[in-house]
Enzyme design. Structure first.
Site, mmCIF file in Angstrom:
data_model
loop_
_atom_site.group_PDB
_atom_site.id
_atom_site.type_symbol
_atom_site.label_atom_id
_atom_site.label_comp_id
_atom_site.label_asym_id
_atom_site.label_seq_id
_atom_site.Cartn_x
_atom_site.Cartn_y
_atom_site.Cartn_z
ATOM 1 C CG HIS A 131 -1.791 1.177 1.319
ATOM 2 N ND1 HIS A 131 -2.677 1.538 0.333
ATOM 3 C CD2 HIS A 131 -1.874 2.133 2.267
ATOM 4 C CE1 HIS A 131 -3.287 2.658 0.685
ATOM 5 N NE2 HIS A 131 -2.809 3.038 1.849
ATOM 6 C CG ASP A 171 -5.773 7.952 -2.474
ATOM 7 O OD1 ASP A 171 -4.654 7.865 -3.020
ATOM 8 O OD2 ASP A 171 -6.252 7.046 -1.768
ATOM 9 C CE LYS A 194 -9.251 8.065 -0.253
ATOM 10 N NZ LYS A 194 -8.981 6.636 -0.404
ATOM 11 N NE ARG A 196 -10.358 6.051 3.554
ATOM 12 C CZ ARG A 196 -11.037 5.187 2.823
ATOM 13 N NH1 ARG A 196 -12.247 4.857 3.181
ATOM 14 N NH2 ARG A 196 -10.506 4.669 1.747
ATOM 15 C CG ASP A 221 -6.873 2.956 -5.352
ATOM 16 O OD1 ASP A 221 -5.761 2.998 -4.782
ATOM 17 O OD2 ASP A 221 -7.904 3.417 -4.846
ATOM 18 N N GLY A 228 -15.724 2.214 -1.726
ATOM 19 C CA GLY A 228 -16.116 3.606 -1.482
ATOM 20 C C GLY A 228 -15.269 4.583 -2.280
ATOM 21 C CB THR A 229 -11.579 4.887 -2.711
ATOM 22 O OG1 THR A 229 -11.362 4.889 -1.306
ATOM 23 C CG2 THR A 229 -10.594 5.813 -3.394
#
Ligand code: R5P
Length: 314
Positions: A131, A171, A194, A196, A221, A228-229
């Site tokens: 990530h 994002d 984005k 959150r 991504d 959701g994103t």
């Protein structure tokens, strides 16, 4: 490295382990996992692995905690069975998003996972698209990180007319990673800003950097979890004048109602990899899966023979 290559699969993704074996021309090394009524596990390696170069394939997917324990137990069993070297092959790394202490009194769980693998007896780790890049530094043992960008880009080049596309990072965190796609596909990029709130799965897009008007937006991504994103980015770029929206993503976590959301959304298509299993109920027409098995097999071969793994990205 001497010793025979042995590939072992945990319960998470035997299909990927078998596909890796197919590319290597070896049989899967048999092992057994028993679940007792008290929820304890027992892992046994069912053939001799003494002095072997062993690769244990176990991405993180539900049941996540049990999968982690099974992986640790398999590595421990191999250590006690005198394997010469043990590589944990974790295409989707557990808790990779938990990589910083961004609020008080929380665990940096990705770091904990790295420590646990080392403590269990892993000599190396082989993973894909963490990530965030700093997670690779959590390991004191060698950790090779493969990239899915070449596989996804090859697919996109072969199956899409990319003449009017713009790549969209869903994002700001993804905006650096998207460079690997932009260079390969020679496309402009745009970035969705984005936000959150805490653990909220409903990410909110607040701004768009770059231009998507009249173009086909290709959202990239590293993973889709709740969806959701992706749904928010899709809505946002359409509002900003994109003609159509497609997506490419490495790890199809697709938790909760992600697949239903994708199915009923204006998103036209999504290409993902098989770092994680995609059960038949999640296989919808909009989702195409490209396999990473060949790349993992090549990395296994490179690790075994001591040749370069980074050359596989070129
Ligand atoms: C976030 O930083 C990641 O790149 C993904 O956008 C995120 O993990 C996707 O999660 P979800 O699908 O739950 O919005």
């Amino acid at each position: 490295m001497g010793g025979e290559i042995k590939i072992i699969s945990g319960s998470a993704h035997p299909a990927l382990a078998k596909a890796i074996c197919g590319h290597l021309g070896v049989e899967l090394c048999p092992s057994t996992t028993v679940r007792f009524s008290n929820e304890n596990l027992l892992v046994q390696i069912d053939e001799n692995v003494r002095e072997a170069d062993v690769f244990v394939v176990q991405p993180s997917c539900p049941p996540v905690s049990e999968g982690i324990v099974e992986l640790l137990m398999t590595v421990d069993a191999l250590r006690h069975a005198s394997a010469r070297r043990i590589t944990a092959v974790v295409p989707y790394f557990p808790y990779a998003r938990s990589d910083k202490k961004d609020r008080p009194r929380i665990s940096i769980t990705a770091r904990l996972m790295a420590d646990l693998l080392e403590t269990a007896g892993a000599d190396r780790v082989l993973t894909m698209d963490l990530h965030s890049p700093q997670v690779q530094g959590f390991f004191r043992i060698p950790a090779d990180q493969l990239q899915a960008a070449p596989i996804l880009c090859d697919y996109l080049q072969a199956h899409r007319d990319l003449s009017n596309h713009v790549l969209v990072a869903s994002d700001v965190g993804e905006s650096k990673e998207i460079g690997a796609y932009a260079n390969r596909l020679n496309l402009p990029i745009a970035v969705v800003d984005k936000r959150r709130d805490g653990d909220d799965e409903n990410a909110r897009a607040t701004n768009l950097i770059g231009d998507v008007e009249g173009r086909i937006a290709l959202i990239v991504d590293d993973e889709i979890a709740s969806g959701g994103t992706l749904m928010e980015a899709t809505r946002f770029v359409l509002d900003r004048g994109a003609r159509e929206v497609q997506a490419a993503c490495v790890h199809p976590v697709l938790s909760g109602k992600a697949v239903e959301k994708i199915e009923s959304s204006p998103l036209r298509s999504l290409v993902v990899t098989d770092t994680l299993p995609l059960p038949s109920e999640k296989r919808i027409e909009k989702i195409h899966v490209e396999s990473v098995a060949k790349l993992f097999a090549e990395a296994v071969k490179a690790i075994h023979t001591g040749s370069s793994v980074s050359r596989l990205f070129r």
